[in-house]
Design an enzyme around this catalytic site. Structure first.
Site, mmCIF file in Angstrom:
data_model
loop_
_atom_site.group_PDB
_atom_site.id
_atom_site.type_symbol
_atom_site.label_atom_id
_atom_site.label_comp_id
_atom_site.label_asym_id
_atom_site.label_seq_id
_atom_site.Cartn_x
_atom_site.Cartn_y
_atom_site.Cartn_z
ATOM 1 C CE LYS A 30 87.029 55.543 2.277
ATOM 2 N NZ LYS A 30 86.845 54.222 1.660
ATOM 3 C CB SER A 72 86.887 51.263 0.407
ATOM 4 O OG SER A 72 87.551 52.328 -0.236
#
Length: 339
Positions: A279, A234
């Site tokens: 996140k 990611s």
């Protein structure tokens, strides 16, 4: 007598409480991790410095016990995932961890290629063999190979890609034998295996492994990416931006704190990731002013839309930017007014 009963009950309660910490449930827990500046992680030889920072964002993920399960049930930005949503079929937790580290390694290679190509610099690869990602039970490799083994010779031959390895094995028949030379924990080993038909596809034969290329990218100037134990793909987008920023004179950060996430393909396409909500929380806590989120071409359930929703929920001032490609991210950042 009553004191003994109380004492016994207390000891039993302590044992149960402690046992709850070590008893694993069939779930993984995901929670906000941290936002890390990429400057100390990535170094391009004689590269340019930036005034602001690019940051990768992480989630903390682990096997649930009774307490973390209950905490996740009550926590707003914690998620529970059944094992079969995290582990591939027949995949062990050890193989999962190996897969995550190799996904990170592949992400770094893609990021380097994208950044250097954008900067107009040459790229070459040095192929070293294949890594075993998973071993299928009831197949010849089971008990002989394990996740993380690096195969670099087959019947004494070295190949230039995993595709050549697969083609070589695929031309043989069930019952044929092949000798593999591989390394494990810095020790070289040899093993001879008989090929076997795959149950799900009897026309194909093999030894029962999933694999990924083991290769180094050769670039000038040299680049070093230190990720230690960070796993998964990611951080690809943010890696590529940091590398490109050190290769070119123009500072894309413009003095801002810029976080983000998203996979990166070799053609520069930015892909979705898991845990976008966590996140966003991590980036906000770290003081990020912008967050680059995978747009998924405007899909209704895109990472970008989920990121915007979370940003509103936590009332952050951080601006969420939809991104589909590396070039699009660069173009947006180039238009930012300097801080």
């Amino acid at each position: 007598m009553r004191k003994k009963i109380y004492l016994g009950s207390f000891v039993l309660l302590v044992i149960i409480l402690i046992g709850g910490m070590y008893y694993s449930l069939p779930y993984y827990v995901s929670k906000p991790g941290m936002a890390k500046e990429l400057g100390p992680i990535i170094t391009v030889e004689n590269g340019y410095k930036d005034e602001g920072n690019f940051m990768l964002t992480t989630v903390r993920m682990g096997r649930a016990n009774i307490y973390s399960y209950l905490e996740a049930k009550m926590g707003k930005y914690e998620e529970l995932y059944p094992l079969d949503m995290v582990l591939n079929k027949e995949e062990t937790e050890e193989e999962y961890n190996v897969r995550q580290l190799h996904l990170m390694a592949a992400s770094k290679l893609n990021a380097i290629e994208v950044a250097y190509r954008k900067a107009g610099m040459p790229i070459n690869y040095n192929y070293k063999g294949i890594y075993v990602m998973q071993v299928i039970s009831d197949m010849p490799a089971s008990g002989k190979l394990q996740a993380g083994d690096r195969i670099f010779k087959v019947d004494g031959h070295q190949f230039q890609s995993s595709e050549e390895f697969i083609n070589y094995v695929g031309k043989k028949q069930a019952g044929d034998k092949i000798e593999l030379t591989f390394s494990r924990n810095k020790t070289t080993k040899n093993v001879t295996l008989s090929l076997q038909q795959f149950k799900e596809d009897p026309k194909r034969v093999g030894i029962g492994i999933s694999l990924v290329d083991d290769k180094d990218i050769v670039v000038d100037p040299k680049v070093t990416v230190k990720t230690d134990t960070i796993g998964g793909p990611s951080a690809g987008l943010m890696f590529s931006l940091e590398i490109y920023n050190q290769l070119t004179k123009v500072d894309l950060t413009r003095g801002y704190q810029i976080a983000g996430t998203g996979t990166i393909d070799v053609d520069g396409t930015v892909g979705p990731i898991g845990g976008i909500e966590q996140k966003i929380v991590a980036a906000d806590k770290a003081g990020a002013e912008f967050f680059l989120a995978p747009n998924e071409k405007g899909a209704k359930n895109s990472n970008y839309r989920a990121a915007v929703k979370t940003a509103r929920d936590i009332k952050t001032k951080m601006k969420i930017i939809p991104i589909d490609t590396f070039d699009e991210a660069v173009q947006y950042l180039e238009k930012l007014q300097e801080k």
